[in-house]
Design a protein around this motif. Sequence first.
Motif, PDB file in Angstrom:
ATOM      1  N   SER A  34      -6.111  -2.342 -26.877  1.00 10.41           N
ATOM      2  CA  SER A  34      -5.613  -1.014 -26.485  1.00 10.41           C
ATOM      3  C   SER A  34      -4.527  -1.145 -25.428  1.00 10.41           C
ATOM      4  O   SER A  34      -3.524  -0.431 -25.466  1.00 10.41           O
ATOM      5  CB  SER A  34      -6.754  -0.149 -25.942  1.00 10.41           C
ATOM      6  N   GLY A  82      -5.435   5.077 -29.000  1.00 13.32           N
ATOM      7  CA  GLY A  82      -6.828   5.516 -28.907  1.00 13.32           C
ATOM      8  C   GLY A  82      -7.580   4.758 -27.830  1.00 13.32           C
ATOM      9  O   GLY A  82      -7.098   3.766 -27.263  1.00 13.32           O
ATOM     10  N   ASP A  83      -8.775   5.208 -27.523  1.00 13.73           N
ATOM     11  CA  ASP A  83      -9.677   4.549 -26.586  1.00 13.73           C
ATOM     12  C   ASP A  83      -9.100   4.483 -25.174  1.00 13.73           C
ATOM     13  O   ASP A  83      -9.209   3.466 -24.491  1.00 13.73           O
ATOM     14  CB  ASP A  83     -10.033   3.146 -27.089  1.00 13.73           C
TER      15      ASP A  83
END
Length: 120
Positions: A34, A82-83
């Motif tokens: 990420s 994301g995340d």
Amino acid sequence: MLFLGTVVRFVVSAIVLMVVGFLVPQFSIGGFWSALLLAVVIAVLGWVIEGIFGKKVTPFGRGIVGFLSSALVIWLAQFVVGDMRITMIGAVLAALVIGIIDLFIPIASPYEATRSRRRD
């Protein structure tokens, strides 16, 4: 060697973002992948902003406008990657920490690297 330098720059940026995620409250990154994707997204958004508005309004520019645009780019990047969870205050604090780290480990923007290759 240019490709390897780019890969190293993104890996270093990802590590810096992970350190920032550890130090800054309200700035959370899920993991290395990420952070690596966030580094790519920040570089692309910074390159686009720099191409449109010029060097004075980029995350790599200096001054308050560069600082605030850096915080905005970090905050906007969470919607692409994301995340991640970043508040506006977390983005401002992250921009501050990244700016301090950049004083010691400067990383050239992709726009600067392209311009310097054209001159050679």
